[in-house]
Design a protein around this motif. Structure first.
Motif, PDB file in Angstrom:
ATOM      1  N   ASN A 191       5.167  -6.635  17.880  1.00 35.53           N
ATOM      2  CA  ASN A 191       5.191  -6.568  16.410  1.00 35.53           C
ATOM      3  C   ASN A 191       4.089  -5.753  15.883  1.00 35.53           C
ATOM      4  OD1 ASN A 191       6.290  -7.216  13.956  1.00 35.53           O
ATOM      5  ND2 ASN A 191       5.128  -9.281  13.851  1.00 35.53           N
ATOM      6  N   GLY A 192       2.914  -6.042  16.420  1.00 30.06           N
ATOM      7  CA  GLY A 192       1.892  -5.048  15.956  1.00 30.06           C
ATOM      8  C   GLY A 192       2.114  -3.535  16.059  1.00 30.06           C
ATOM      9  N   GLY A 193       2.522  -3.242  17.263  1.00 24.91           N
ATOM     10  CA  GLY A 193       3.025  -1.906  17.538  1.00 24.91           C
ATOM     11  C   GLY A 193       4.221  -1.364  16.780  1.00 24.91           C
ATOM     12  N   VAL A 194       5.185  -2.039  16.311  1.00 23.06           N
ATOM     13  CA  VAL A 194       6.224  -1.963  15.269  1.00 23.06           C
ATOM     14  C   VAL A 194       5.717  -1.743  13.906  1.00 23.06           C
ATOM     15  CG1 VAL A 194       8.567  -2.769  14.724  1.00 23.06           C
ATOM     16  CG2 VAL A 194       8.081  -3.116  16.636  1.00 23.06           C
ATOM     17  N   THR A 195       4.748  -2.623  13.497  1.00 28.20           N
ATOM     18  CA  THR A 195       4.453  -2.575  12.262  1.00 28.20           C
ATOM     19  C   THR A 195       3.616  -1.222  12.205  1.00 28.20           C
ATOM     20  OG1 THR A 195       3.992  -4.695  12.273  1.00 28.20           O
ATOM     21  CG2 THR A 195       2.718  -3.313  10.413  1.00 28.20           C
ATOM     22  N   GLU A 196       2.908  -0.749  13.145  1.00 26.91           N
ATOM     23  CA  GLU A 196       2.070   0.686  12.813  1.00 26.91           C
ATOM     24  C   GLU A 196       3.260   1.783  12.828  1.00 26.91           C
ATOM     25  OE1 GLU A 196      -1.071   3.368  12.613  1.00 26.91           O
ATOM     26  OE2 GLU A 196      -0.817   1.056  12.496  1.00 26.91           O
ATOM     27  N   ARG A 197       4.333   1.728  13.749  1.00 24.95           N
ATOM     28  CA  ARG A 197       5.247   2.829  13.682  1.00 24.95           C
ATOM     29  C   ARG A 197       6.039   2.678  12.479  1.00 24.95           C
ATOM     30  NH1 ARG A 197       4.968   1.204  18.923  1.00 24.95           N
ATOM     31  NH2 ARG A 197       4.605   2.717  20.675  1.00 24.95           N
ATOM     32  N   GLN A 198       6.137   1.613  11.558  1.00 26.15           N
ATOM     33  CA  GLN A 198       6.824   1.693  10.466  1.00 26.15           C
ATOM     34  C   GLN A 198       6.089   2.287   9.297  1.00 26.15           C
ATOM     35  OE1 GLN A 198       7.793  -2.318   9.674  1.00 26.15           O
ATOM     36  NE2 GLN A 198       9.838  -2.408  11.193  1.00 26.15           N
ATOM     37  N   ARG A 199       4.556   2.127   9.709  1.00 25.67           N
ATOM     38  CA  ARG A 199       3.856   2.762   8.400  1.00 25.67           C
ATOM     39  C   ARG A 199       3.713   4.316   8.638  1.00 25.67           C
ATOM     40  NH1 ARG A 199      -1.388   4.627   8.563  1.00 25.67           N
ATOM     41  NH2 ARG A 199      -1.627   4.221  10.808  1.00 25.67           N
ATOM     42  N   VAL A 200       3.968   4.614  10.056  1.00 24.74           N
ATOM     43  CA  VAL A 200       3.875   6.156   9.933  1.00 24.74           C
ATOM     44  C   VAL A 200       5.266   6.783   9.498  1.00 24.74           C
ATOM     45  CG1 VAL A 200       3.983   7.873  12.111  1.00 24.74           C
ATOM     46  CG2 VAL A 200       2.153   6.106  12.214  1.00 24.74           C
ATOM     47  N   LEU A 201       6.291   6.053   9.867  1.00 23.15           N
ATOM     48  CA  LEU A 201       7.747   6.451   9.439  1.00 23.15           C
ATOM     49  C   LEU A 201       7.634   6.527   7.898  1.00 23.15           C
ATOM     50  CD1 LEU A 201      10.394   6.981  10.107  1.00 23.15           C
ATOM     51  CD2 LEU A 201      11.146   4.618   9.958  1.00 23.15           C
ATOM     52  N   SER A 202       7.001   5.700   7.270  1.00 26.28           N
ATOM     53  CA  SER A 202       6.870   5.628   5.671  1.00 26.28           C
ATOM     54  C   SER A 202       5.971   6.861   5.279  1.00 26.28           C
ATOM     55  CB  SER A 202       6.449   4.154   5.103  1.00 26.28           C
ATOM     56  OG  SER A 202       4.946   4.170   5.623  1.00 26.28           O
ATOM     57  N   LEU A 203       4.955   7.237   5.823  1.00 30.77           N
ATOM     58  CA  LEU A 203       4.149   8.161   5.482  1.00 30.77           C
ATOM     59  C   LEU A 203       5.148   9.630   5.603  1.00 30.77           C
ATOM     60  CD1 LEU A 203       0.754   7.500   6.975  1.00 30.77           C
ATOM     61  CD2 LEU A 203       1.596   7.477   4.438  1.00 30.77           C
ATOM     62  N   LEU A 204       5.794   9.751   6.920  1.00 31.96           N
ATOM     63  CA  LEU A 204       6.643  11.012   7.228  1.00 31.96           C
ATOM     64  C   LEU A 204       7.874  11.095   6.181  1.00 31.96           C
ATOM     65  CD1 LEU A 204       6.763  10.877  11.139  1.00 31.96           C
ATOM     66  CD2 LEU A 204       5.591  12.337   9.410  1.00 31.96           C
ATOM     67  N   THR A 205       8.383  10.004   5.891  1.00 29.87           N
ATOM     68  CA  THR A 205       9.563   9.869   4.745  1.00 29.87           C
ATOM     69  C   THR A 205       9.019  10.462   3.500  1.00 29.87           C
ATOM     70  OG1 THR A 205      10.414   7.982   5.918  1.00 29.87           O
ATOM     71  CG2 THR A 205      11.355   8.518   3.748  1.00 29.87           C
ATOM     72  N   GLU A 206       7.818   9.939   3.076  1.00 33.25           N
ATOM     73  CA  GLU A 206       7.180  10.408   1.810  1.00 33.25           C
ATOM     74  C   GLU A 206       7.100  12.003   1.897  1.00 33.25           C
ATOM     75  OE1 GLU A 206       3.769   8.153   0.953  1.00 33.25           O
ATOM     76  OE2 GLU A 206       4.901   6.260   0.705  1.00 33.25           O
ATOM     77  N   GLU A 207       6.279  12.468   3.015  1.00 31.67           N
ATOM     78  CA  GLU A 207       6.193  13.996   3.114  1.00 31.67           C
ATOM     79  C   GLU A 207       7.441  14.696   3.002  1.00 31.67           C
ATOM     80  OE1 GLU A 207       3.902  14.641   6.622  1.00 31.67           O
ATOM     81  OE2 GLU A 207       2.057  13.608   5.898  1.00 31.67           O
ATOM     82  N   LEU A 208       8.515  13.932   3.630  1.00 28.84           N
ATOM     83  CA  LEU A 208       9.982  14.706   3.739  1.00 28.84           C
ATOM     84  C   LEU A 208      10.591  14.719   2.358  1.00 28.84           C
ATOM     85  CD1 LEU A 208      12.195  16.079   5.422  1.00 28.84           C
ATOM     86  CD2 LEU A 208      12.956  13.672   5.924  1.00 28.84           C
ATOM     87  N   ASP A 209      10.361  13.623   1.659  1.00 28.51           N
ATOM     88  CA  ASP A 209      10.806  13.708   0.301  1.00 28.51           C
ATOM     89  C   ASP A 209      10.186  14.721  -0.625  1.00 28.51           C
ATOM     90  OD1 ASP A 209      12.402  11.604   0.863  1.00 28.51           O
ATOM     91  OD2 ASP A 209      11.302  10.030   0.348  1.00 28.51           O
TER      92      ASP A 209
END
Length: 409
Positions: free
Chosen positions: A321-339
């Motif tokens: 669950n800790g790894g998934v949380t870290e990956r979700q944070r990275v995904l949210s950052l990439l999504t913001e850059e893509l937008d």
């Protein structure tokens, strides 16, 4: 005018004394006496299972059932006075019940000069006034008459029970003995004047007081016997037992010890029987406990193993669950850059296809040309003005030179 607790208030229009403010309390006490004369303890409290009233019940607000108590007592008094009023219930309409009570008061010629809502709280001077008037009517119905007070006969001092001097309390005896013992030291000190005066007789004048003849008693033995029989009852000393005396405590201890010994024989057998039954029951409980433990041991071992496995899986889940949380944070950052990149590309595409900037440039060039023309005109005007000024200065200079040349000649 009255306050929230039913006590009349003092205002400018109706100026009363301070004692008048507490007159309803006295009326309430009189009402309670009248209810006792009407035998309300048995007929009202006993039959209807009501709580007895205190002397200020309807003058002080109390939570719960005060209005219902007022309605019940009013209905009972109306029935005692010869009226027809059914026993009210807690869910009855209070307005209808109050209207029925006021109708009965008007029938007995009572002036009702207050609004009916003064009776809804169930306490106050108007409630006490209504109940007191109903109690008076009930006393008239049973033909009760107040008798004149009869004063108690005065008891003279001679008729009072005199204290029996023949009975002395142990405390008085002890006090007298203590006083005697405390005065021993003072009694041992003799004074010269005390030696000279004994029982009010002066030793110095004793010689002058000597009788001339020997004193002889004229009392016979029968008189002595009669006097002894008369005084003998007064010479008896009766000592009352004191609860603080150690002898009474010792006697009580012996008595209690004997009673304990008597009841111990029967009680011991019962205690032994109870001890035996308790021991057998405890043995049965221990054997059942051992049997249950033997039966539940495999299940407990399996439960512990499952619990350990659950703890291990829970730990793995926390790690994943800790790894998934870290990956979700990275995904949210990439999504913001893509937008942000998409928004920038859209702005550039719209600027490339839009002709508005070109039109704006053309309009700006036209405005600049117009401004250049206006500036050229202003420059020409300024040059012309400058040329005129120079010619004027030149002509003025020539005139000055000519004038100077005439002067020199």
């Amino acid at each position: 005018m009255s306050g929230d607790d039913g006590i009349p208030l003092q205002n400018e229009e109706n100026d009363v004394g301070p004692g008048q403010l507490y007159a309803p309390f006295i009326t309430m006490e009189s009402l309670l006496d009248k209810l006792k004369l009407l035998n309300y303890d048995k007929e009202f409290i006993g039959e209807l299972k009501m709580k007895p009233l205190n002397r200020h019940y309807f003058m002080i607000p109390t939570p719960g059932g005060q209005f219902f108590m007022f309605m019940s007592i009013a209905a009972w008094l109306i029935r005692k006075a010869g009226g027809n009023f059914e026993q009210p219930q807690e869910l009855d309409d209070p307005n209808a019940a109050i209207a029925s009570i006021l109708d009965f008061l008007r029938k007995i010629s009572m002036n009702v000069d207050f609004p009916p809502n003064r009776l809804k709280p169930g306490y106050g001077q108007h409630v006490v006034l209504v109940l007191d008037r109903l109690a008076d009517e009930a006393l008239k119905a049973i033909k009760f008459k107040w008798s004149k007070p009869e004063p108690k006969p005065e008891v003279s001092e001679d008729d009072t029970v005199e204290e029996d001097d023949s009975e002395l309390l142990l405390e008085r005896v002890e006090e007298e003995m203590a006083a005697v013992f405390s005065d021993d030291e003072d009694d041992n000190l003799l004074n010269v004047d005390d030696l000279r005066t004994i029982q009010g007789v002066d030793m110095n004048n004793l010689e002058f007081q000597k009788p001339e003849e020997i004193l002889e008693s004229t009392t016979t033995s029968e008189d002595w016997q009669l006097e002894l029989e008369r005084v003998l009852p007064q010479l008896k000393v009766t000592v009352k037992s004191d609860s603080r005396d150690w002898r009474s405590h010792l006697q009580q201890m012996h008595t209690q010890h004997e009673s304990i010994q008597e009841s111990l024989s029967s009680t011991r057998t019962r205690l032994d029987k109870l001890f035996t039954e308790t021991t057998q029951t405890m043995d049965k409980i221990k054997s059942r406990e051992k049997f249950l433990n033997s039966q539940l041991d495999p299940i407990l071992v399996e439960y512990r193993a499952v619990q350990d496995e659950l703890a291990r899986i829970s730990e793995q889940y926390q790690e994943v669950n800790g790894g998934v949380t870290e990956r979700q944070r990275v995904l949210s950052l990439l999504t913001e850059e893509l937008d942000a990149v998409k928004q920038e590309m859209e702005e550039r595409g719209s600027s490339m296809t839009d002709g508005t900037p070109l039109v704006n440039i053309k309009r700006a060039v036209g405005r600049m040309k117009n401004e250049i023309i206006a500036m050229n005109v202003q420059i020409g005007v300024l040059e012309h003005s400058l040329l005129q000024a120079r010619l004027r200065d030149k002509s003025i200079l020539q005139q000055d030179m000519n004038s100077n040349s005439y002067l020199t000649v």
